[in-house]
Design a protein around this motif. Structure first.
Motif, PDB file in Angstrom:
ATOM      1  N   MET A   1       0.913  -1.215  -0.026  1.00 30.01           N
ATOM      2  CA  MET A   1       0.115  -0.024  -0.038  1.00 30.01           C
ATOM      3  C   MET A   1       1.018   1.090  -0.072  1.00 30.01           C
ATOM      4  SD  MET A   1      -2.894   1.555   0.155  1.00 30.01           S
ATOM      5  CE  MET A   1      -3.407   3.190   0.606  1.00 30.01           C
ATOM      6  N   ASN A   2       0.555   2.013  -0.953  1.00 29.71           N
ATOM      7  CA  ASN A   2       1.496   3.251  -0.983  1.00 29.71           C
ATOM      8  C   ASN A   2       0.689   4.249  -0.228  1.00 29.71           C
ATOM      9  OD1 ASN A   2       2.564   5.840  -1.715  1.00 29.71           O
ATOM     10  ND2 ASN A   2       3.323   4.962  -3.647  1.00 29.71           N
ATOM     11  N   ILE A   3       1.300   4.716   0.768  1.00 33.20           N
ATOM     12  CA  ILE A   3       0.592   5.873   1.958  1.00 33.20           C
ATOM     13  C   ILE A   3       0.586   7.035   1.052  1.00 33.20           C
ATOM     14  CG2 ILE A   3       0.986   7.020   3.993  1.00 33.20           C
ATOM     15  CD1 ILE A   3       2.600   4.568   4.781  1.00 33.20           C
ATOM     16  N   ALA A   4       1.567   7.613   0.170  1.00 39.10           N
ATOM     17  CA  ALA A   4       1.162   8.841  -0.472  1.00 39.10           C
ATOM     18  C   ALA A   4       0.302   8.879  -1.127  1.00 39.10           C
ATOM     19  CB  ALA A   4       2.702   9.167  -1.321  1.00 39.10           C
ATOM     20  N   ASP A   5      -0.055   7.595  -2.061  1.00 38.84           N
ATOM     21  CA  ASP A   5      -1.331   7.638  -2.775  1.00 38.84           C
ATOM     22  C   ASP A   5      -2.407   7.828  -2.122  1.00 38.84           C
ATOM     23  OD1 ASP A   5       0.374   7.370  -4.947  1.00 38.84           O
ATOM     24  OD2 ASP A   5      -0.291   5.409  -5.541  1.00 38.84           O
TER      25      ASP A   5
ATOM     26  N   THR B   1      15.084   5.324 -10.354  1.00 36.98           N
ATOM     27  CA  THR B   1      14.070   6.250  -9.465  1.00 36.98           C
ATOM     28  C   THR B   1      14.674   6.799  -8.407  1.00 36.98           C
ATOM     29  OG1 THR B   1      12.393   4.481 -10.107  1.00 36.98           O
ATOM     30  CG2 THR B   1      11.838   5.938  -8.540  1.00 36.98           C
ATOM     31  N   PRO B   2      14.474   8.249  -8.297  1.00 36.08           N
ATOM     32  CA  PRO B   2      15.261   8.507  -7.043  1.00 36.08           C
ATOM     33  C   PRO B   2      14.852   8.149  -5.556  1.00 36.08           C
ATOM     34  CG  PRO B   2      13.271  10.137  -8.020  1.00 36.08           C
ATOM     35  CD  PRO B   2      13.392   8.882  -8.895  1.00 36.08           C
ATOM     36  N   TYR B   3      15.973   8.172  -4.911  1.00 37.60           N
ATOM     37  CA  TYR B   3      15.887   7.796  -3.561  1.00 37.60           C
ATOM     38  C   TYR B   3      15.628   6.065  -3.389  1.00 37.60           C
ATOM     39  CZ  TYR B   3      14.380  12.727  -3.142  1.00 37.60           C
ATOM     40  OH  TYR B   3      14.247  13.894  -3.332  1.00 37.60           O
TER      41      TYR B   3
ATOM     42  N   LYS C   1      16.448  -2.329   2.665  1.00 38.82           N
ATOM     43  CA  LYS C   1      14.878  -3.115   2.608  1.00 38.82           C
ATOM     44  C   LYS C   1      14.074  -2.207   3.198  1.00 38.82           C
ATOM     45  CE  LYS C   1      14.710  -6.220  -0.612  1.00 38.82           C
ATOM     46  NZ  LYS C   1      13.945  -5.872  -1.857  1.00 38.82           N
ATOM     47  N   ILE C   2      14.302  -1.745   4.449  1.00 35.41           N
ATOM     48  CA  ILE C   2      13.429  -0.713   5.167  1.00 35.41           C
ATOM     49  C   ILE C   2      13.310   0.504   4.458  1.00 35.41           C
ATOM     50  CG2 ILE C   2      13.226   0.487   7.410  1.00 35.41           C
ATOM     51  CD1 ILE C   2      14.435  -2.156   8.868  1.00 35.41           C
TER      52      ILE C   2
ATOM     53  N   LEU D   1      10.239   2.091   2.796  1.00 32.97           N
ATOM     54  CA  LEU D   1       9.491   3.551   3.453  1.00 32.97           C
ATOM     55  C   LEU D   1       9.491   4.469   2.124  1.00 32.97           C
ATOM     56  CD1 LEU D   1      11.609   4.141   6.816  1.00 32.97           C
ATOM     57  CD2 LEU D   1       9.095   3.836   6.501  1.00 32.97           C
ATOM     58  N   VAL D   2      10.694   4.520   1.419  1.00 37.56           N
ATOM     59  CA  VAL D   2      10.596   5.138   0.158  1.00 37.56           C
ATOM     60  C   VAL D   2       9.445   5.083  -0.741  1.00 37.56           C
ATOM     61  CG1 VAL D   2      11.864   6.067  -1.984  1.00 37.56           C
ATOM     62  CG2 VAL D   2      13.123   6.008   0.271  1.00 37.56           C
ATOM     63  N   GLY D   3       9.180   3.637  -1.074  1.00 36.13           N
ATOM     64  CA  GLY D   3       8.137   3.401  -2.012  1.00 36.13           C
ATOM     65  C   GLY D   3       7.047   3.656  -1.346  1.00 36.13           C
ATOM     66  N   ALA D   4       6.801   3.641  -0.069  1.00 33.22           N
ATOM     67  CA  ALA D   4       5.384   3.995   0.447  1.00 33.22           C
ATOM     68  C   ALA D   4       4.988   5.640   0.456  1.00 33.22           C
ATOM     69  CB  ALA D   4       5.223   3.413   1.889  1.00 33.22           C
TER      70      ALA D   4
END
Lengths: 93, 491
Positions: free
Chosen positions: A1-5, B359-361, B377-378, B382-385
């Motif tokens: 789940m993408n939180i930003a989305d 992709t940045p970050y 991985k963490i 976090l970045v992906g989220a």
């Protein structure tokens, strides 16, 4: 789940509701009427200002106005922060 | 300390300045926050190419960039500003023959010509005091070194010659007419110009000017309007509209495939068309294309519109197999589509800007082991989220753009444009003092530029410099007093 989305979804939903509720124009004062009114005012203002711009340093005067306005607003902002801080620390306004 | 009266004066001035600020700055600041930036510098999942909006913070500055108009048809009623615009390349100088048709007028009128360059939208026009006489006023500002016209201003067709010696980037032609004229612009002409024409009478009404045209001389920009039209123009029927063309994926896009092509139909802006319908998206191709592959498409669909013009952008959806992201690309065709049922194909294959390789970050965790891998991985999680997807960004931008055309944003934008126009409309034109002798046609005039003051036999100061210098010192003195008062109120 993408939180930003997820956050964006909420915001987009809010914007969607806002867009659907907001009118494009006010019935008794349409955007066209407003544009025409401003066009008239603009020409009137320019005619006045340009008539004195030959001997008045209008750009300098406007710049000084900006400085003054910015100063007043900065002071105003500072006082608001000070007021809020005073309230927070229980010292009264 | 300053006397009390002076304090009061400063207090009043300060209040006025604050009011001025609230009017001229607070509104624009709010309006500025509405348009969404196309600058995705820190968001490199995808890039949107030439994605222009109908509504900008400064439409007068940017609207010309948005459109390449071949033909504009005015609305039937009520009268709206009828505008035709064209974008091109710049030229340094040129001349235009300007022709206007003026119906019989009972009163005088007002006439303006604007130029447009990269950053300014300034007034360089002339003012016609009375259409019945040769009385006119010409001004030039902000670097235009020459603008002239010749000829009388009468009812019927009038011809003027404008010699333009200024680097102009774009031009557009604006007139209003309740009788709904049609303006044809020569689409093949590659040059530019920066011309805006507004005509209205002393009551600020636009309906006394019937039609106008600009004719190029020696291969310069030209516009051929129809004779003043009286017929009303009906809305265009876009039923059974065909989109056809070829979609080709550039080899630069080698990290994925594209699977959908949409046509995005945008309505005319509010200042051109009184209604503001929503943007429509029509899928016109589906499939799977990789780099260097191409596919022809031809889709016939029915479009229901309640406006006579539309602007077509093409939007392609691709999937980046490396980042597993959906990427969207826009191609701004920059053209109006009018009374036709065939939408022209994009002039080029959908243009995809160069994609970032990473992709940045986001970093690859493969090279790490143990605790480093876990931390990586963490970090990736976090970045992906917290990085939103391109789809959501695009969606957000579209929604925010829609607000721009709603109340009160459109009113604020209009106010903002007004302030911008006033600020940029300032000119330092030399006053032209002409005195007409009573009971005769003899006139006397004063040329202020010739009035000079000689100091010490070597230094010549013009009257303008002298007066402006005096007022400059006066303004600085006044500002100094205010500054002292202001600092005194703080300390």
């Amino acid at each position: 789940m993408n939180i930003a989305d997820g956050f964006l979804d909420i915001f987009i939903w809010f914007v969607q509701i806002l867009t659907s509720k907001l009118p494009t124009s006010i019935s008794f004062f349409t955007i066209e009427t407003y544009q025409n009114l401003l066009a008239g005012i603009k020409t009137f203002l320019l005619a006045i200002v340009n008539s004195v711009a030959w001997f008045l340093p209008m750009s300098l005067i406007l710049t000084l106005f900006k400085v003054m306005i910015f100063s007043y607003l900065s002071l105003f902002g500072f006082k608001i922060v000070k007021f809020a801080l005073n309230l927070l620390r229980g010292a009264g306004a | 300390m300053l006397p009390k009266k002076l304090k009061k004066i400063f207090l009043i001035l300060g209040t006025l300045f604050l009011a001025f600020f609230l009017f001229s700055y607070a509104f624009p600041v709010f309006a500025l926050s509405i348009p969404f930036s196309d600058n995705f510098e820190n968001y490199e999942i995808g890039q949107l190419h030439n994605q222009y909006n109908w509504t900008e913070t400064y439409p007068d500055r940017f609207r010309v960039k948005q459109f390449e108009s071949k033909e504009v048809e005015c609305s039937t009623a009520p009268a709206l500003n009828c505008e035709a615009k064209k974008k091109g390349e710049q030229i340094e100088s040129g001349s235009w023959q300007l022709e206007f048709y003026l119906p019989p007028l009972s009163s005088g009128g007002y006439f303006q010509v604007y130029y447009i360059d990269d950053s300014n939208f300034g007034w360089i026009g002339w003012r016609v005091q009375d259409f019945g006489r040769d009385d006119y006023y010409v001004s030039c500002q902000r670097g235009c070194s020459g603008i002239y016209f010749e000829g009388k201003i009468n009812t019927g067709w009038n011809t003027f010659l404008i010699v333009w010696d200024k680097t102009i980037k774009k031009w557009f032609f604006k007139l209003n007419d309740e009788s709904s004229p049609t303006f044809d612009l020569d689409e093949t002409f590659p040059y530019i110009s920066g011309l805006k024409i507004e005509a209205f009478d002393l009551n600020w009404r636009f309906d006394n000017i019937s039609s106008g045209k600009i004719t190029g001389i020696g291969g310069l920009p030209f516009v051929f309007p129809d004779e003043p039209a009286t017929d009303t123009i009906s809305l265009v029927d876009f039923a059974s509209t065909t989109f056809s063309g070829t979609l080709k994926i550039p080899d630069i896009y080698d990290e994925g495939y594209c699977y959908e092509l949409n046509a995005v139909l945008s309505p005319p802006p509010t200042w051109l068309w009184e209604k503001q319908p929503s943007i429509q998206t029509i899928p016109i191709w589906q499939g799977e294309l990789e780099a260097n592959e191409e596919d022809a498409y031809s889709t016939t669909t029915e479009i229901t519109l309640d406006y006579p013009l539309l602007k077509v952008d093409y939007k392609i959806f691709c999937h980046n197999t490396t980042t597993e992201q959906i990427e969207t690309f826009f191609q701004d065709v920059n053209s109006w589509v009018e009374s036709t049922t065939t939408i022209p194909s994009p002039p080029l294959a959908p243009y995809i800007t160069e994609l970032p390789t990473t992709t940045p970050y986001l970093i690859s965790c493969d090279e790490y082991t143990g605790l480093d891998w876990l931390v990586c991985k963490i970090h990736e999680l976090l970045v992906g989220a917290f990085i939103p997807s391109a789809q959501k960004i695009t969606n957000l931008k579209q929604k925010v753009d829609e607000i721009g055309s709603k109340f009160p944003s459109n009113y604020i934008n209009t106010t903002n444009n007004f302030i911008y126009d006033v600020y940029n409309g300032l000119s330092e034109t030399q006053p032209n003092l002409v005195i007409t002798a009573p009971f005769s046609n003899a006139t006397s005039s004063v040329d202020f530029s010739l009035l000079t003051l000689n100091l010490g036999g070597s230094l010549n100061i013009s009257l303008q410099q002298l007066i402006r210098g005096f007022f400059t010192i006066l303004a600085l003195f006044g500002f100094g007093f205010w500054l002292l008062e202001f600092l005194g109120s703080i300390l």
